[in-house]
Write an enzyme that holds these catalytic residues in place. Structure first.
Site, mmCIF file in Angstrom:
data_model
loop_
_atom_site.group_PDB
_atom_site.id
_atom_site.type_symbol
_atom_site.label_atom_id
_atom_site.label_comp_id
_atom_site.label_asym_id
_atom_site.label_seq_id
_atom_site.Cartn_x
_atom_site.Cartn_y
_atom_site.Cartn_z
ATOM 1 C CB SER A 284 24.122 -7.432 13.781
ATOM 2 O OG SER A 284 23.278 -6.340 14.001
ATOM 3 C CB CYS B 103 3.179 -14.352 28.476
ATOM 4 S SG CYS B 103 4.493 -14.532 29.666
ATOM 5 C CD GLN C 83 23.875 -12.209 20.531
ATOM 6 O OE1 GLN C 83 24.160 -11.588 21.554
ATOM 7 N NE2 GLN C 83 22.911 -11.845 19.726
ATOM 8 N N GLY D 255 21.885 -7.386 10.461
ATOM 9 C CA GLY D 255 22.402 -8.731 10.682
ATOM 10 C C GLY D 255 21.440 -9.769 10.128
ATOM 11 C CB THR D 256 17.728 -9.953 10.218
ATOM 12 O OG1 THR D 256 17.621 -10.102 11.640
ATOM 13 C CG2 THR D 256 16.622 -10.739 9.544
#
Lengths: 354, 81
Positions: free
Chosen positions: A172, A298, A155, A46-47
């Site tokens: 994707s 984080c 999505q 997909g990217t």
């Protein structure tokens, strides 16, 4: 897959067989996505589909202008392609979103109307918070200004109908339950597109390299199967998401459930817990058997909080994203809701929060 | 910076990662009188979003965010209750 190993561009028997399988898969995917087969190309992810789609459309339309419009909450593949464009002296308007993550359509329209706009990009649903974007209204604005719209449907493809009005569509396969390593790049007839990569004949000159035919065939079969069950699955998963959205604030104090409660993808729910370190939360939930994600800084390789949560102006720490797989059961959701309050309480206690 | 009310309390959370600046703010906002301003000094990029988001969730007004010369921000919050 014994049949699809050969190179579909060759002429020997097995190669012709691979070619037929590839074209059959293309027809199935095209039909499922509302495209013509010759509009559909397969990519390796997909990217990659987004990178090629954004930069190839900009390249094809370079005489129309060098201005690109995106929302602030697009997938990083869109934003990274935009950064490449900017690095080559293109201009980019990044349009903000509201607290639910929905793009500001008036600002989007104003950016599209700017002189020299070559392309606009908008996702169908946000990948972190699930909020649906007003794609068909954005498409109408783009059409009015003669600007192509790239719709990133990663999505929602297979789960929800593809919105009307796209010029370039990306998706994707692993997101709809197909194998990793297959993406879709569809370019509407009449949309100017020119690959920015060295010349290659494959995939209608849009995607270089030998197609992974067995994976493409599996991706097409998965898409057809998922689409058939989508309505029933969506209703079930959406009801489970409603349970999580309603119960998390009841069982955990100081929590904010994020994203649109109604206009959303059926399977995604995100919330943030005040005073909680996202990494600790993920680690504890993982130990309890829940593989969830987070937009907290984080937990990101970049040590920056999610650009989606930042753009929305919601808490970025203590963030948990639950993406329900098709088989998710009410019992698993119950167990999650039983485990979560203790996990959050312990982490807050360790941090010295009463 | 000239329009900002003088903070009654400055919390130095420079070098501290989120959620620590928010935890410090939640603990210490009650040390100042009602309507007084607390300044949170922070340089974790998450604090830039998270302090105003905390203000919204906790109904304390976010007065403003001012860049610090050495990097990071002074994020001003008014105690509302």
């Amino acid at each position: 897959m014994d049949a699809g190993w050969a190179d579909p561009a060759r002429l020997y028997g097995q190669a012709r067989r691979a070619h037929l399988l590839l074209e059959q898969a293309r027809t199935e995917v095209a039909e499922a996505l509302g495209a013509r087969p010759d509009e559909v190309s397969f990519t390796s992810s997909g990217t990659q589909a987004v990178h090629l789609g954004v930069l190839g459309t900009l390249h094809g339309r370079r005489r129309a202008g060098r201005h690109l419009v995106t929302s602030a909450v697009e997938h990083s593949s869109v934003l990274h392609a935009a950064a490449v464009h900017e690095g080559e002296d293109g201009t980019v308007s990044t349009v903000g979103v509201d607290l639910a993550g929905r793009v500001d359509l008036a600002a989007f329209g104003a950016a599209v109307a700017m002189e020299g706009t070559a392309l606009a990009c908008l996702q169908t649903a946000n990948h972190e918070v699930g909020t649906l974007q007003p794609v068909e209204r954005a498409a109408a604005i783009c059409r009015e200004h003669g600007v192509p719209l790239l719709v990133d449907a990663a999505q929602s493809a297979g789960r929800l109908p593809i919105p009307q009005g796209w010029s370039v569509l990306t998706a994707s396969a692993h997101k709809w339950g197909g194998p990793a390593g297959v993406g879709v790049l569809a370019v509407r007839k009449g949309t100017r597109f020119r690959s920015f990569l060295p010349e290659d004949e494959r995939e209608r000159r849009r995607v270089p390299g030998f197609e992974n035919v067995p994976a493409v065939v599996a991706a097409a079969a998965a898409l057809v199967a998922v689409k058939e069950e989508a309505e029933r699955d969506n209703a079930r998963l959406s009801a489970l998401v409603d349970v999580i959205r309603e119960r998390v604030p009841q069982v955990v104090p100081d929590v904010e459930v994020i994203g649109d409660p109604v206009d959303r993808a059926p399977h995604i729910v995100t919330f943030s817990c005040l005073y909680v370190d996202g990494e600790a939360l993920l680690t504890e939930l993982d130990k309890a058997g829940f593989a969830v994600s987070s937009g907290s800084s984080c937990t990101a390789s970049t040590l920056r909080p999610s650009h989606v949560l930042e753009a929305m102006g919601v808490l970025t720490h203590g963030n948990v994203r639950v993406s329900l797989p098709r088989g998710a059961s009410a019992a698993e959701v119950d167990r999650f809701l039983t485990v979560l309050p203790d996990v959050v309480r312990r982490i807050r206690q360790d941090a010295g929060v009463a | 910076m000239t329009v900002a009310a003088q903070p009654a309390l400055t919390i130095d959370a420079l070098g501290k990662k989120c959620p620590i600046p928010i935890i410090m703010l939640a603990e210490q906002i009650n040390f100042v009188p009602l309507n007084a301003v607390v300044a949170v000094l922070a340089d974790d990029p998450a604090a830039f979003t998270d302090v105003p988001a905390w203000c919204r969730l906790k109904s304390h007004p976010h007065v403003g965010t001012y860049e610090l010369p050495g990097g990071g921000w002074a994020i001003h919050v008014r105690r509302n209750y």
